[in-house]
Enzyme design. Structure first.
Site, PDB file in Angstrom:
ATOM      1  N   TYR A   1      69.580   0.251  71.255  1.00 20.82           N
ATOM      2  CA  TYR A   1      69.244   0.021  72.663  1.00 20.82           C
ATOM      3  C   TYR A   1      68.770   1.331  73.274  1.00 20.82           C
ATOM      4  O   TYR A   1      69.548   2.273  73.412  1.00 20.82           O
ATOM      5  CB  TYR A   1      70.473  -0.508  73.407  1.00 20.82           C
ATOM      6  CG  TYR A   1      71.165  -1.612  72.629  1.00 20.82           C
ATOM      7  CD1 TYR A   1      70.743  -2.936  72.730  1.00 20.82           C
ATOM      8  CD2 TYR A   1      72.203  -1.313  71.735  1.00 20.82           C
ATOM      9  CE1 TYR A   1      71.350  -3.942  71.969  1.00 20.82           C
ATOM     10  CE2 TYR A   1      72.804  -2.307  70.974  1.00 20.82           C
ATOM     11  CZ  TYR A   1      72.370  -3.609  71.095  1.00 20.82           C
ATOM     12  OH  TYR A   1      72.957  -4.590  70.341  1.00 20.82           O
TER      13      TYR A   1
ATOM     14  N   ARG B   1      68.759  -6.374  68.685  1.00 22.71           N
ATOM     15  CA  ARG B   1      69.967  -6.701  67.924  1.00 22.71           C
ATOM     16  C   ARG B   1      69.606  -7.855  67.004  1.00 22.71           C
ATOM     17  O   ARG B   1      68.797  -8.720  67.361  1.00 22.71           O
ATOM     18  CB  ARG B   1      71.136  -7.089  68.840  1.00 22.71           C
ATOM     19  CG  ARG B   1      72.421  -7.425  68.068  1.00 22.71           C
ATOM     20  CD  ARG B   1      73.701  -7.465  68.934  1.00 22.71           C
ATOM     21  NE  ARG B   1      73.691  -8.472  69.981  1.00 22.71           N
ATOM     22  CZ  ARG B   1      73.497  -8.229  71.268  1.00 22.71           C
ATOM     23  NH1 ARG B   1      73.289  -7.002  71.696  1.00 22.71           N
ATOM     24  NH2 ARG B   1      73.500  -9.220  72.165  1.00 22.71           N
TER      25      ARG B   1
ATOM     26  N   ASP C   1      70.811 -13.808  72.422  1.00 16.74           N
ATOM     27  CA  ASP C   1      72.116 -13.889  71.755  1.00 16.74           C
ATOM     28  C   ASP C   1      72.732 -15.196  72.232  1.00 16.74           C
ATOM     29  O   ASP C   1      73.165 -15.296  73.380  1.00 16.74           O
ATOM     30  CB  ASP C   1      72.972 -12.677  72.131  1.00 16.74           C
ATOM     31  CG  ASP C   1      74.317 -12.651  71.416  1.00 16.74           C
ATOM     32  OD1 ASP C   1      74.713 -13.681  70.821  1.00 16.74           O
ATOM     33  OD2 ASP C   1      74.978 -11.599  71.469  1.00 16.74           O
TER      34      ASP C   1
ATOM     35  N   HIS D   1      75.830  -7.313  77.880  1.00 21.93           N
ATOM     36  CA  HIS D   1      76.335  -8.638  78.274  1.00 21.93           C
ATOM     37  C   HIS D   1      75.500  -9.244  79.401  1.00 21.93           C
ATOM     38  O   HIS D   1      76.021  -9.928  80.286  1.00 21.93           O
ATOM     39  CB  HIS D   1      77.816  -8.557  78.680  1.00 21.93           C
ATOM     40  CG  HIS D   1      78.721  -8.246  77.531  1.00 21.93           C
ATOM     41  ND1 HIS D   1      79.988  -7.743  77.692  1.00 21.93           N
ATOM     42  CD2 HIS D   1      78.533  -8.370  76.196  1.00 21.93           C
ATOM     43  CE1 HIS D   1      80.537  -7.556  76.499  1.00 21.93           C
ATOM     44  NE2 HIS D   1      79.675  -7.927  75.577  1.00 21.93           N
TER      45      HIS D   1
ATOM     46  N   ASP E   1      77.147 -17.781  66.448  1.00 23.14           N
ATOM     47  CA  ASP E   1      76.848 -16.588  67.256  1.00 23.14           C
ATOM     48  C   ASP E   1      75.670 -15.857  66.613  1.00 23.14           C
ATOM     49  O   ASP E   1      75.847 -15.111  65.663  1.00 23.14           O
ATOM     50  CB  ASP E   1      78.116 -15.713  67.288  1.00 23.14           C
ATOM     51  CG  ASP E   1      77.947 -14.451  68.119  1.00 23.14           C
ATOM     52  OD1 ASP E   1      76.897 -14.293  68.768  1.00 23.14           O
ATOM     53  OD2 ASP E   1      78.877 -13.630  68.119  1.00 23.14           O
TER      54      ASP E   1
ATOM     55  N   HIS F   1      84.972 -14.590  69.434  1.00 23.41           N
ATOM     56  CA  HIS F   1      85.676 -13.415  68.914  1.00 23.41           C
ATOM     57  C   HIS F   1      86.997 -13.976  68.406  1.00 23.41           C
ATOM     58  O   HIS F   1      87.954 -14.110  69.155  1.00 23.41           O
ATOM     59  CB  HIS F   1      85.880 -12.353  70.002  1.00 23.41           C
ATOM     60  CG  HIS F   1      84.591 -11.756  70.471  1.00 23.41           C
ATOM     61  ND1 HIS F   1      84.499 -10.929  71.555  1.00 23.41           N
ATOM     62  CD2 HIS F   1      83.324 -11.856  69.977  1.00 23.41           C
ATOM     63  CE1 HIS F   1      83.234 -10.549  71.725  1.00 23.41           C
ATOM     64  NE2 HIS F   1      82.503 -11.108  70.787  1.00 23.41           N
TER      65      HIS F   1
ATOM     66  N   HIS G   1      78.239  -0.427  70.099  1.00 18.87           N
ATOM     67  CA  HIS G   1      79.235  -1.495  69.870  1.00 18.87           C
ATOM     68  C   HIS G   1      79.564  -1.565  68.386  1.00 18.87           C
ATOM     69  O   HIS G   1      79.009  -0.824  67.577  1.00 18.87           O
ATOM     70  CB  HIS G   1      78.733  -2.837  70.407  1.00 18.87           C
ATOM     71  CG  HIS G   1      77.425  -3.309  69.820  1.00 18.87           C
ATOM     72  ND1 HIS G   1      77.307  -3.773  68.524  1.00 18.87           N
ATOM     73  CD2 HIS G   1      76.179  -3.387  70.357  1.00 18.87           C
ATOM     74  CE1 HIS G   1      76.068  -4.132  68.293  1.00 18.87           C
ATOM     75  NE2 HIS G   1      75.343  -3.896  69.377  1.00 18.87           N
TER      76      HIS G   1
ATOM     77  N   ASP H   1      86.303 -31.422  94.014  1.00 19.05           N
ATOM     78  CA  ASP H   1      86.685 -32.484  93.072  1.00 19.05           C
ATOM     79  C   ASP H   1      86.077 -32.324  91.685  1.00 19.05           C
ATOM     80  O   ASP H   1      86.217 -33.211  90.845  1.00 19.05           O
ATOM     81  CB  ASP H   1      86.251 -33.846  93.634  1.00 19.05           C
ATOM     82  CG  ASP H   1      87.037 -34.216  94.865  1.00 19.05           C
ATOM     83  OD1 ASP H   1      88.160 -33.706  95.007  1.00 19.05           O
ATOM     84  OD2 ASP H   1      86.528 -35.004  95.677  1.00 19.05           O
TER      85      ASP H   1
ATOM     86  N   GLU I   1      71.712 -10.594  64.549  1.00 20.61           N
ATOM     87  CA  GLU I   1      73.086 -11.042  64.280  1.00 20.61           C
ATOM     88  C   GLU I   1      73.092 -12.332  63.467  1.00 20.61           C
ATOM     89  O   GLU I   1      72.475 -13.322  63.855  1.00 20.61           O
ATOM     90  CB  GLU I   1      73.807 -11.285  65.620  1.00 20.61           C
ATOM     91  CG  GLU I   1      75.209 -11.876  65.463  1.00 20.61           C
ATOM     92  CD  GLU I   1      75.966 -11.974  66.786  1.00 20.61           C
ATOM     93  OE1 GLU I   1      75.319 -12.146  67.844  1.00 20.61           O
ATOM     94  OE2 GLU I   1      77.205 -11.878  66.747  1.00 20.61           O
TER      95      GLU I   1
ATOM     96  N   HIS J   1      82.509  -9.117  64.201  1.00 18.51           N
ATOM     97  CA  HIS J   1      83.844  -9.607  64.568  1.00 18.51           C
ATOM     98  C   HIS J   1      84.105 -10.908  63.824  1.00 18.51           C
ATOM     99  O   HIS J   1      83.166 -11.552  63.328  1.00 18.51           O
ATOM    100  CB  HIS J   1      83.923  -9.831  66.087  1.00 18.51           C
ATOM    101  CG  HIS J   1      82.782 -10.653  66.643  1.00 18.51           C
ATOM    102  ND1 HIS J   1      82.760 -12.026  66.604  1.00 18.51           N
ATOM    103  CD2 HIS J   1      81.584 -10.286  67.191  1.00 18.51           C
ATOM    104  CE1 HIS J   1      81.635 -12.465  67.133  1.00 18.51           C
ATOM    105  NE2 HIS J   1      80.887 -11.432  67.489  1.00 18.51           N
TER     106      HIS J   1
ATOM    107  N   GLU K   1      76.061  -7.693  63.093  1.00 17.78           N
ATOM    108  CA  GLU K   1      75.187  -7.582  64.257  1.00 17.78           C
ATOM    109  C   GLU K   1      74.931  -6.164  64.737  1.00 17.78           C
ATOM    110  O   GLU K   1      75.228  -5.828  65.880  1.00 17.78           O
ATOM    111  CB  GLU K   1      75.747  -8.417  65.412  1.00 17.78           C
ATOM    112  CG  GLU K   1      77.232  -8.168  65.719  1.00 17.78           C
ATOM    113  CD  GLU K   1      77.688  -8.942  66.960  1.00 17.78           C
ATOM    114  OE1 GLU K   1      77.006  -8.859  67.989  1.00 17.78           O
ATOM    115  OE2 GLU K   1      78.717  -9.621  66.891  1.00 17.78           O
TER     116      GLU K   1
HETATM  117  N1  GLY Z   1      77.814 -13.047  71.724  1.00 14.03           N
HETATM  118  C1  GLY Z   1      78.994 -12.282  71.623  1.00 14.03           C
HETATM  119  C2  GLY Z   1      78.933 -11.323  70.534  1.00 14.03           C
HETATM  120  O1  GLY Z   1      77.897 -11.166  69.914  1.00 14.03           O
HETATM  121  O2  GLY Z   1      79.914 -10.727  70.198  1.00 14.03           O
HETATM  122 MN    MN Z   2      76.304 -12.593  69.723  1.00 11.14          MN
HETATM  123 MN    MN Z   3      78.817 -11.554  67.960  1.00 10.97          MN
END
Ligand code: GLY
Ligand code: MN
Ligand code: MN
Length: 440
Positions: A390, A407, A262, A245, A273, A363, A352, A41, A409, A356, A386
């Protein structure tokens, strides 16, 4: 009409004029997201569809917006749930069609139960149907059934739309350039998330679990008035920082480790973000500091490459150059720079993209490249910056560099002459980070 809802009516007027330009008019229909059951439920927290929200601001599930661009003029219609005392006692307030029409600035509003019956009439004799094609199987089925119903009436003299257009191809370019209303919400989302990162940085300590730091973030998100996280928070200590991730957030944090966070809240539908990386005990080791300063240098250089008229891809190229050179200097990859860029050897440590679009979706909507050409940055676009580095533990990595993941960002608005860093209040220099992380 409530003043704040003019903005949605203005966006609908803009899409109606885009429909006229594209196909000489037609019908647009966009459904909101369904409610989703979590177990028995209980439902997942409800979140509107981003396109529907962009066009209406209407917060309830079971709603569809329909827009008609015809030779007789424009019509804005909403289909939504009816008032229902029994359901409202259990689940809460519903606007109902009458109030929704007035408050959200529609010309007509109807019970959602009448959608199927009315859709075929609305569709008949329009040059084009604009809808999100492939959004979901139930919606695709409804669209097909509607078209077939109109086709079945051909002997009564009506025609089905000749063109079916994915309305997202018209809405995405609009969503890419934020209006003043959106920017105000994004600044607020960014400010709440900045405060949350600062709190997490100040509270984290050796001997805590990652989820205790996540709780500090949530504390600040909720007390700031954010309704949700924009995505699952990543609270990644030690080797977990090298899992891009990482979501478990359950590791015990040790002395001498880095913590990569993050995390960003969603405020009235808009995402933030932010990533920050800091020493759990408040003091970087020499190797941690070297990697941190390299990523910081890359991030500052990237920020300098974001401006109107630049290409979206430019700042990623800047990140690659700075990081590759830094990795050569740290003797983690072989030089010279041109050879490293050519071979892509740096991708072992930076795999990466540098950022974005950011907006209703973390995103966000919008193309990055059109016919092979990178999109040109314009005032009003919001993006993340960002870069990261690593270094997974491995035999060929000097021990002091093993398991370091960094990282940094920020969220950035492209302005008329450069950028506004929406998350500039988040501690970032080595001195600031050590001061805040060491402040307990
Ligand atoms: N937290 C998702 C990214 O940094 O793209
Ligand atoms: Mn992020
Ligand atoms: Mn991001």
């Amino acid at each position: 009409m409530n003043h704040a809802h003019h903005v949605y009516r203005d966006r609908r007027a803009a899409i109606l004029s885009a429909m006229r330009e594209h196909a000489g008019g037609g019908l647009a229909v966009v459904p909101t997201a369904p409610e989703v059951i979590r177990n028995r439920d209980s439902h997942y927290p409800y979140r509107s569809d981003s396109y529907f929200h962009y066009l209406t601001g209407f917060p309830e599930p079971e709603a569809v917006v329909a827009l008609v661009a015809s030779p007789d003029g424009d019509r804005h219609l909403l289909f939504c749930r009816e008032r229902n005392e029994e359901r409202e006692i259990w689940d809460g307030f519903r606007y109902g069609p009458d109030a929704a029409k007035e408050i959200f600035g529609f010309d007509e509003a109807h019970p959602i139960a009448e959608l199927d019956a009315k859709l075929a009439d609305l569709c008949a004799d329009r040059p084009a149907l604009f809808t999100p094609v492939g959004l979901s199987e139930p919606w695709d089925r409804k669209v097909s059934a509607t078209l077939n119903e109109v086709r079945a009436r051909v002997r009564t003299g009506v025609a089905a739309p000749e063109q079916i257009v994915d309305i997202r191809s018209l809405l995405d370019p609009m969503r890419l350039v934020k209006d003043a209303h959106e920017l105000a919400l994004m600044r607020r989302a960014a400010a709440i998330s900045s405060a949350a990162h600062k709190r997490a940085m100040a509270q984290a300590r050796p001997g805590w679990h990652e989820y205790q730091v996540e709780a500090e973030l949530m504390h600040e998100f909720l007390r700031g008035g954010a309704q949700a996280v924009a995505y699952g928070s990543i609270v990644a200590s030690g080797p977990n920082a090298c899992v891009l991730h990482y979501r478990d957030n359950n590791r015990l944090m040790g002395d001498g480790e880095l913590l990569l966070i993050d995390a960003g809240c969603e405020y009235q539908g808009y995402a933030s973000d932010i990533t920050r990386t800091f020493p759990v005990n408040g003091k970087f080791t020499a190797a941690q500091k070297a990697v941190y300063e390299l990523v910081l240098e890359a991030q500052q250089a990237c920020l300098g490459a974001v401006r109107p008229g630049a290409s979206f891809h430019d700042y990623h190229k800047v990140a690659e150059r700075v990081l590759a050179q830094g990795l050569i200097d740290l003797k983690l990859i072989a030089g010279p720079l041109d050879a490293a860029l050519e071979s892509g050897s740096y991708k072992r440590f930076y795999m990466h993209r540098a950022g974005h679009w950011l907006g209703l979706d973390v995103h966000d909507a919008g193309l990055y490249q059109v016919k092979g050409e990178s999109v040109t940055l314009k005032p009003g676009m919001v993006l993340t910056v960002e870069p990261g580095c690593y270094i997974r533990g491995a035999d060929d990595i000097p021990p002091e560099f093993r398991d370091i993941g960094v990282r940094i960002e920020d969220d950035v608005l492209v302005t008329a002459d450069g950028i506004e860093n929406l998350t500039a209040a988040t501690p970032k220099s080595v001195a600031e980070v050590e001061q805040v992380a060491g402040s307990r």
